[in-house]
Scaffold this active site. Structure first.
Site, mmCIF file in Angstrom:
data_model
loop_
_atom_site.group_PDB
_atom_site.id
_atom_site.type_symbol
_atom_site.label_atom_id
_atom_site.label_comp_id
_atom_site.label_asym_id
_atom_site.label_seq_id
_atom_site.Cartn_x
_atom_site.Cartn_y
_atom_site.Cartn_z
ATOM 1 N N ARG A 1 5.402 11.832 -9.494
ATOM 2 C CA ARG A 1 5.660 10.422 -9.174
ATOM 3 C C ARG A 1 7.139 10.056 -9.292
ATOM 4 O O ARG A 1 7.632 9.199 -8.569
ATOM 5 C CB ARG A 1 4.870 9.497 -10.112
ATOM 6 C CG ARG A 1 3.383 9.453 -9.850
ATOM 7 C CD ARG A 1 2.773 8.222 -10.533
ATOM 8 N NE ARG A 1 1.350 8.358 -10.760
ATOM 9 C CZ ARG A 1 0.401 8.114 -9.850
ATOM 10 N NH1 ARG A 1 0.739 7.722 -8.642
ATOM 11 N NH2 ARG A 1 -0.873 8.261 -10.149
ATOM 12 N N ASP B 1 -4.107 6.202 5.731
ATOM 13 C CA ASP B 1 -4.506 7.296 6.628
ATOM 14 C C ASP B 1 -5.791 6.956 7.358
ATOM 15 O O ASP B 1 -5.726 6.498 8.483
ATOM 16 C CB ASP B 1 -4.441 8.693 6.002
ATOM 17 C CG ASP B 1 -5.239 8.927 4.759
ATOM 18 O OD1 ASP B 1 -6.420 8.614 4.741
ATOM 19 O OD2 ASP B 1 -4.672 9.476 3.813
ATOM 20 N N GLU C 1 0.862 -1.197 0.000
ATOM 21 C CA GLU C 1 0.000 0.000 0.000
ATOM 22 C C GLU C 1 0.886 1.231 0.000
ATOM 23 O O GLU C 1 2.016 1.183 0.484
ATOM 24 C CB GLU C 1 -0.802 0.011 1.315
ATOM 25 C CG GLU C 1 -2.274 -0.281 1.170
ATOM 26 C CD GLU C 1 -3.092 0.967 0.863
ATOM 27 O OE1 GLU C 1 -2.611 1.844 0.115
ATOM 28 O OE2 GLU C 1 -4.219 1.054 1.366
ATOM 29 N N ASP C 2 0.376 2.355 -0.468
ATOM 30 C CA ASP C 2 1.198 3.572 -0.429
ATOM 31 C C ASP C 2 1.052 4.287 0.921
ATOM 32 O O ASP C 2 1.994 4.364 1.694
ATOM 33 C CB ASP C 2 0.900 4.510 -1.611
ATOM 34 C CG ASP C 2 -0.558 4.952 -1.678
ATOM 35 O OD1 ASP C 2 -1.407 4.312 -1.024
ATOM 36 O OD2 ASP C 2 -0.856 5.931 -2.384
ATOM 37 N N PHE D 1 0.714 17.989 1.617
ATOM 38 C CA PHE D 1 0.374 16.801 0.848
ATOM 39 C C PHE D 1 1.665 16.112 0.441
ATOM 40 O O PHE D 1 2.607 16.763 -0.009
ATOM 41 C CB PHE D 1 -0.425 17.238 -0.392
ATOM 42 C CG PHE D 1 -1.139 16.127 -1.075
ATOM 43 C CD1 PHE D 1 -2.364 15.664 -0.596
ATOM 44 C CD2 PHE D 1 -0.602 15.533 -2.205
ATOM 45 C CE1 PHE D 1 -3.032 14.628 -1.236
ATOM 46 C CE2 PHE D 1 -1.265 14.494 -2.849
ATOM 47 C CZ PHE D 1 -2.484 14.046 -2.360
ATOM 48 N N ASP E 1 1.604 10.794 -6.128
ATOM 49 C CA ASP E 1 1.297 11.859 -7.083
ATOM 50 C C ASP E 1 0.382 12.921 -6.523
ATOM 51 O O ASP E 1 -0.286 12.737 -5.505
ATOM 52 C CB ASP E 1 0.598 11.272 -8.316
ATOM 53 C CG ASP E 1 -0.858 10.928 -8.013
ATOM 54 O OD1 ASP E 1 -1.099 10.174 -7.052
ATOM 55 O OD2 ASP E 1 -1.757 11.436 -8.716
ATOM 56 N N LYS F 1 0.014 6.893 8.485
ATOM 57 C CA LYS F 1 -0.392 8.118 9.192
ATOM 58 C C LYS F 1 -1.390 7.715 10.263
ATOM 59 O O LYS F 1 -2.601 7.908 10.098
ATOM 60 C CB LYS F 1 -1.064 9.093 8.221
ATOM 61 C CG LYS F 1 -0.167 9.689 7.144
ATOM 62 C CD LYS F 1 -1.010 10.667 6.303
ATOM 63 C CE LYS F 1 -0.237 11.294 5.169
ATOM 64 N NZ LYS F 1 -1.114 12.080 4.276
HETATM 65 P P1 IMP Z 1 -7.471 6.024 3.285
HETATM 66 O O1 IMP Z 1 -6.559 5.311 4.240
HETATM 67 O O2 IMP Z 1 -8.633 5.187 2.855
HETATM 68 O O3 IMP Z 1 -7.912 7.354 3.798
HETATM 69 O O4 IMP Z 1 -6.733 6.298 1.905
HETATM 70 C C1 IMP Z 1 -5.387 6.461 1.769
HETATM 71 C C2 IMP Z 1 -5.142 6.858 0.321
HETATM 72 O O5 IMP Z 1 -5.245 8.270 0.146
HETATM 73 C C3 IMP Z 1 -3.739 6.502 -0.103
HETATM 74 O O6 IMP Z 1 -3.723 5.223 -0.686
HETATM 75 C C4 IMP Z 1 -3.367 7.609 -1.079
HETATM 76 O O7 IMP Z 1 -3.680 7.223 -2.395
HETATM 77 C C5 IMP Z 1 -4.220 8.781 -0.704
HETATM 78 N N1 IMP Z 1 -3.456 9.797 0.039
HETATM 79 C C6 IMP Z 1 -3.698 10.189 1.307
HETATM 80 N N2 IMP Z 1 -2.843 11.149 1.704
HETATM 81 C C7 IMP Z 1 -2.023 11.378 0.653
HETATM 82 C C8 IMP Z 1 -0.883 12.243 0.453
HETATM 83 O O8 IMP Z 1 -0.465 13.038 1.324
HETATM 84 N N3 IMP Z 1 -0.271 12.165 -0.771
HETATM 85 C C9 IMP Z 1 -0.698 11.324 -1.752
HETATM 86 N N4 IMP Z 1 -1.755 10.493 -1.601
HETATM 87 C C10 IMP Z 1 -2.413 10.514 -0.421
HETATM 88 MG MG MG Z 2 -2.811 9.417 -5.782
#
Ligand code: IMP
Ligand code: MG
Length: 189
Positions: A163, A98, A94-95, A150, A157, A126
């Site tokens: 990227r 949050d 996963e990237d 961000f 991206d 996070k």
């Molecule tokens: P969540 O945990 O469902 O809120 O989603 C997380 C997703 O939000 C990640 O997989 C990212 O694609 C996107 N995301 C959240 N914060 C950032 C950021 O600071 N930079 C780039 N993408 C982010």
């Molecule tokens: Mg993105």
């Protein structure tokens, strides 16, 4: 898209951490063949580096999650059904975790397909923004959630830009941009 990001994690810091993480994951999958499942497109760079630090037999697959915002919740995640999850030892890459909504959804979908085991490695955790109790097994870095910054670079991206940056940096979150937990638009994450 012209803003030069402020460096948060340098190329060298990332390389050192990815090596460390690769060694930890290698120990965690002792003797097993891994089925690596990475999120496109934001995990592209991280995955390319990480898998080369895991000297185990593996196959690599990619899935795409598109989130559409509706009534404050992620309601739609598209993903590939061609990945052989059943009976496999899965490493999901996963990237950013949050709120945890995306990860929880993916984990539920994958669990339904009866893998032998399922572990998660995130590039960035996070934890302070978590809305759903879910934790990656490994995370390269922890970052503070910020309403006005961000993260970009190293695969991450902003509107498909940044990227290819070799480091992870931050840019100002544009005015009117949704907060991290209220992202949307169905873009390639
Ligand atoms: P969540 O945990 O469902 O809120 O989603 C997380 C997703 O939000 C990640 O997989 C990212 O694609 C996107 N995301 C959240 N914060 C950032 C950021 O600071 N930079 C780039 N993408 C982010
Ligand atoms: Mg993105």
């Amino acid at each position: 898209m012209n803003e030069t990001p402020a460096v948060l994690f340098t190329r060298e810091q990332i390389a050192a951490r990815v090596r460390e993480l690769g060694a930890e994951i290698t120990r965690g999958f002792d003797g097993q063949e891994l089925t690596v499942v990475a999120l496109m497109k934001s995990c592209l760079v991280f995955t390319a580096d990480l898998i080369r630090e895991i000297p185990r037999p593996m196959t690599c697959h990619f899935l795409r999650a598109a989130a559409h915002e509706e009534a404050g919740a992620v309601t739609d995640i598209v993903y590939s059904t061609e990945i052989p999850f059943t009976g496999r030892d899965i490493l999901l890459i996963e990237d950013i975790v949050d709120t945890g909504i995306t990860l929880r959804f993916l984990l539920d979908q994958i669990q339904d397909r009866k893998p032998k085991s399922l572990k998660v490695c995130a590039l960035i955790d996070k934890p302070s923004l978590r809305k759903i109790e879910v934790r990656p097994d490994w995370a390269a870095f922890e970052a503070e959630a910020s309403p006005d910054r961000f993260l970009v670079g190293y695969g991450l991206d902003r509107g498909e830009h940044y990227r290819a940056l070799p480091y992870i940096g931050t840019i100002a979150r544009p005015a009117g941009d949704p907060a991290p937990s209220l992202k949307g638009g169905g873009s390639g994450m």
